[in-house]
Every structure is written in C-alpha cells, then in structure tokens.
Design a protein around this motif. Structure first.
Motif, mmCIF file in Angstrom:
data_model
loop_
_atom_site.group_PDB
_atom_site.id
_atom_site.type_symbol
_atom_site.label_atom_id
_atom_site.label_comp_id
_atom_site.label_asym_id
_atom_site.label_seq_id
_atom_site.Cartn_x
_atom_site.Cartn_y
_atom_site.Cartn_z
ATOM 1 N N MET A 40 -33.349 64.357 -9.461
ATOM 2 C CA MET A 40 -32.425 64.250 -8.339
ATOM 3 C C MET A 40 -32.353 62.858 -7.689
ATOM 4 O O MET A 40 -32.284 62.736 -6.455
ATOM 5 C CB MET A 40 -32.756 65.304 -7.279
ATOM 6 C CG MET A 40 -34.150 65.210 -6.707
ATOM 7 S SD MET A 40 -34.451 66.553 -5.521
ATOM 8 C CE MET A 40 -36.189 66.325 -5.241
ATOM 9 N N ASP A 141 -30.951 61.312 2.273
ATOM 10 C CA ASP A 141 -31.056 61.935 0.943
ATOM 11 C C ASP A 141 -32.233 62.882 0.905
ATOM 12 O O ASP A 141 -32.880 63.070 -0.137
ATOM 13 C CB ASP A 141 -31.214 60.846 -0.129
ATOM 14 C CG ASP A 141 -30.973 61.372 -1.525
ATOM 15 O OD1 ASP A 141 -31.439 60.727 -2.501
ATOM 16 O OD2 ASP A 141 -30.330 62.443 -1.667
ATOM 17 N N LYS A 144 -31.331 68.950 2.915
ATOM 18 C CA LYS A 144 -29.917 68.938 3.310
ATOM 19 C C LYS A 144 -29.708 69.579 4.676
ATOM 20 O O LYS A 144 -28.800 69.193 5.395
ATOM 21 C CB LYS A 144 -29.067 69.618 2.232
ATOM 22 C CG LYS A 144 -29.301 69.042 0.832
ATOM 23 C CD LYS A 144 -29.319 67.502 0.816
ATOM 24 C CE LYS A 144 -29.950 66.962 -0.437
ATOM 25 N NZ LYS A 144 -30.283 65.498 -0.342
ATOM 26 N N ASP A 169 -25.989 61.344 1.048
ATOM 27 C CA ASP A 169 -25.836 61.834 -0.332
ATOM 28 C C ASP A 169 -25.634 63.356 -0.312
ATOM 29 O O ASP A 169 -26.018 64.035 0.643
ATOM 30 C CB ASP A 169 -27.078 61.488 -1.159
ATOM 31 C CG ASP A 169 -26.882 61.774 -2.641
ATOM 32 O OD1 ASP A 169 -27.885 62.022 -3.344
ATOM 33 O OD2 ASP A 169 -25.726 61.753 -3.113
ATOM 34 N N ASN A 170 -25.028 63.888 -1.377
ATOM 35 C CA ASN A 170 -24.968 65.337 -1.619
ATOM 36 C C ASN A 170 -24.158 66.144 -0.608
ATOM 37 O O ASN A 170 -24.470 67.318 -0.376
ATOM 38 C CB ASN A 170 -26.378 65.938 -1.687
ATOM 39 C CG ASN A 170 -27.287 65.192 -2.606
ATOM 40 O OD1 ASN A 170 -28.287 64.615 -2.192
ATOM 41 N ND2 ASN A 170 -26.932 65.174 -3.874
ATOM 42 N N GLU A 199 -25.430 63.449 -9.698
ATOM 43 C CA GLU A 199 -26.081 62.518 -10.626
ATOM 44 C C GLU A 199 -26.223 63.089 -12.038
ATOM 45 O O GLU A 199 -26.648 64.211 -12.239
ATOM 46 C CB GLU A 199 -27.474 62.105 -10.089
ATOM 47 C CG GLU A 199 -28.364 63.230 -9.612
ATOM 48 C CD GLU A 199 -28.213 63.522 -8.133
ATOM 49 O OE1 GLU A 199 -27.154 63.234 -7.555
ATOM 50 O OE2 GLU A 199 -29.139 64.067 -7.534
HETATM 51 MG MG LIG Z 1 -29.566 63.227 -3.313
#
Ligand SMILES: [Mg+2]
Ligand SMILES: Nc1ncc2ncn(CCCCCNC(=O)c3cc(-c4ccc(F)cc4)cc(O)c3O)c2n1
Length: 214
Positions: A40, A141, A144, A169-170, A199
C-alpha cells in the motif's frame, strides 16, 4: 517467525537499489509491488502527482501521517530544499524500523524525523516537541477514519496557516467520505481532486488537495 511484507520489500531495495540514490529506491519498491507483492505505497502514478504538488508548494515545514515503509517519505524528502526536514508519523514499530532503513538506504536520513506513535497523540505535541509553528504541507496516508478528526485537530492546535496545503491519499479507495465532505463543503478550504488509480492497479482512486484559507 515469517518475515513481514515490509521486511521483504526492504530486502528487495537492498538487492535492486543503489545506496544513496532515492530514484533507484523508488523504482525498486515499485518493481517489487508490480512483480512480487502488492503493497500500500502511494505508488508511481499518484506519486508523480505528489511530486508535482510538493514541488509547487516547496514547503519549509512538512508532516506525513502514515510512514508505512517510507516510500512517500523518500519521494517527498528527495524534493525538499537543503536544510528542510519532514516529520513522519508511524504507529507500527516493525514498519517504522523498515522505513528507517529504506530512508537511510536512499541517503535521506538527515532530512527525515520519523516519530513512532499515533497521529491523535502526536499532533498536539508538534509545537512543543519540534518547535513547529504551522505546517506548509501535510500528506495524509494513515487510517482513513482518522483523516477528518486529524484535520480538525490541526485547526484546534493552530497548526495551519493561510495557504497550508493538505494532500490526502485514498479518498476513493479505500475512501474517506466524511473527510471529503468536510473539505469540499467547508468555506475554510479550497479543494481539488486529482483522479488516478489505486497503486499498481486499475481500480479508481485519487488524491484530494485542500488549501487552508485561514
Ligand atoms: Mg495510501
Ligand atoms: N492514526 C494513525 N497515526 C499514525 C499511523 N501510522 C500508521 N497508521 C495506520 C495506518 C495503516 C495503513 C493506512 N493505509 C491504508 O490503510 C491504505 C490501504 C490501501 C488499500 C488496502 C487494501 C485494498 F484492497 C485497497 C486499498 C491503500 C492505501 O494507499 C492505503 O494508504 C497510523 N494511524
């Protein structure tokens, strides 16, 4: 006991990378993730977007939440002006130990302060422990469901200034819906979505850049 994926990734960096060469470390990790084991890291596609935002901001104070193996740490640190350091927070001690070795292999140890602990505990300590007034650039990152509480923590701790840039990110996969709703609807942020992919996959994902307006 069996090695962990980050430990196997470190071996791949030491085997295929060139000591002191950050680009070769980035390439070795991307190769490992594409041909051996998915991991990840932010990856090459989103990593290029990260590079462009860091270059545009040219930050003097930088915070990364969620070091993991140090891939994005190396991407960011290699672009910082001489004398600038980035602080990166990692919760998992095994991963932190791998990250320290990957960052050192890239020759960037003098530009990185890796702190072990959780963002919720460490963010309120930033001013006293590191003499930080405000952050110019923050890369999110980590867990979440911590993105939203942590951005509120940055506000409460006075760690943002007019123009501070947060890059997350994400925001699609795994997804951070509450965070997105907050930064896109708050009058205190100007947000922009950078579409990309998870990714090393074809799954939709992307980065959200949010500028604090003061
Ligand atoms: Mg990430
Ligand atoms: N609060 C705090 N403070 C400090 C900390 N340090 C570490 N942590 C815990 C972070 C744990 C890892 C976070 N990252 C992810 O979970 C992540 C997952 C995927 C993914 C996975 C499976 C799929 F099928 C699809 C996508 C992809 C990504 O790019 C991700 O970044 C902390 N927490």
């Amino acid at each position: 006991t069996r090695s962990t994926r980050p430990q196997r990734m470190l071996k791949a960096v030491q085997k295929n990378g060139t000591k002191g060469n950050p680009e070769s470390v980035i390439s070795a990790i991307d190769y490992f993730c594409k041909h051996s084991e998915w991991a990840m890291n932010v990856g090459d596609e989103k990593g290029s977007i990260l590079d462009s935002v860091v270059t545009e901001v040219n930050p003097s104070t930088v915070l990364e939440l969620g070091t993991y193996c140090g891939y994005s740490t190396v991407r960011i640190a290699r672009l910082l002006s001489p004398g600038t350091k980035l602080i990166t927070l990692e919760f998992n001690p095994v991963n932190a130990a791998v990250a320290r070795q990957i960052i050192a292999y890239a020759g960037l140890q003098d530009k990185v302060i890796l702190v072990e602990g959780s963002s919720g505990d460490l963010i309120p300590q930033m001013k006293e422990r590191f003499g930080i007034m405000t952050f110019d650039f923050i890369f999110l990152d980590h867990w979440k469901d911590r993105y939203l509480p942590d951005i509120k923590l940055f506000e409460e701790c006075g760690l943002l200034r007019k123009g501070s840039v947060l890059l997350a990110d994400n925001v699609i996969c795994p997804g951070t819906p509450e965070y997105l709703e907050y930064v896109r609807n708050s009058p205190r942020y100007e947000s922009k979505y950078y579409p990309a992919h998870l990714e090393y996959t074809k799954v939709e994902d992307g980065l959200e850049k949010s500028v604090f307006l003061g």
